[in-house]
Design an enzyme around this catalytic site. Structure first.
Site: not given
Length: 252
Positions: A94-96
């Site tokens: 998730h995300s990074m």
């Protein structure tokens, strides 16, 4: 894997399932920790051996130096994850964590380890670029960003001492992802991009751009919500991941 290979530092199993037919490896967001995936582990314990990555500089690794370069982080994680490929493996980031999962997958496929699927959640494709400088803000600026994204435990944000303890790791993670240079490379595993329709960090077209980064199948799933859409939509996300894990076993 034994503790002498360093896996005990990087890998967290909240609900060990050594006999599971597949594995799910989860990569946290910037400022996140392995415990973010505790609910996922609980929900999928009967389907997979769920392993969450613990980055240096937080929780039980808080005394270790932070890693401020995403490629360096991927270089360190890849050899720890490689032995997990004794059965089908699904990546979720998730995300990074989505970009990190992609970079780890790139390194592993060079050694013949290809994930059955990569879920890239809440992050624009590696080939896209935005000018972002959260890591250059003062502490108050970083806290404001964390509150805006709603991804940090309210208890942490309200505890000054605890907050000051975790801020260096958060700043380091933001530096790692914000200085990541766009790449045009691909992986050989299928990718599914997951995105919230109101995510200020990732537009739907930016999520769809992940399709250019795989030589295999690609799909996009859009959910109602912002950057951390996956918390209120957990049941739907977990259902998708469960389907992928079960499918990986069938194919394998």
């Amino acid at each position: 894997m034994t503790a002498t290979d360093g896996s005990d530092l990087w890998l967290r199993r909240f609900h060990p399932a050594p006999a599971a037919s597949a594995r799910l490896v989860c990569f946290p967001h910037a400022g996140g920790s392995a415990s973010f995936y505790f609910p996922v582990s609980a929900a999928l314990a009967s389907d997979a051996d769920v392993v969450a990555i613990q980055y240096p500089g937080r929780q039980d690794r808080r005394h270790e130096p932070n890693v401020e370069d995403l490629h360096t982080l991927a270089d360190r994680i890849a050899p720890v994850v490689a032995p997990l490929f004794d059965r089908p493996v699904v990546f979720f980031g998730h995300s990074m964590g989505a970009v990190l999962a992609f970079e780890v997958a790139r390194r592993l496929q060079a050694d013949g380890h290809v994930p059955a699927k990569l879920f890239a959640s809440g992050r624009r494709a590696p080939s896209t670029r935005r000018a972002e400088n959260v890591h250059q803000r003062d502490d108050d600026g970083i806290v404001a960003e964390m509150k805006a994204m709603s991804g940090t435990d309210a208890q942490v944000l309200g505890d000054e001492e605890l907050l000051r303890m975790v801020l260096p790791a958060i700043r380091s993670d933001y530096r790692a992802i914000e200085t990541y240079a766009p790449v045009e490379t691909t992986v050989d595993c299928p990718i599914t991009a997951l995105v919230g329709d109101a995510d200020p960090k990732t537009t739907i077209p930016e999520a769809e751009a992940w399709g250019a980064h795989t030589t295999a199948e690609f799909a996009t799933e859009v959910f109602g919500g912002g950057h951390f859409y996956l918390s209120p939509r957990a049941a739907e996300v977990i259902a998708l991941v469960r389907q992928a894990v079960q499918g990986a076993v069938t194919v394998g």
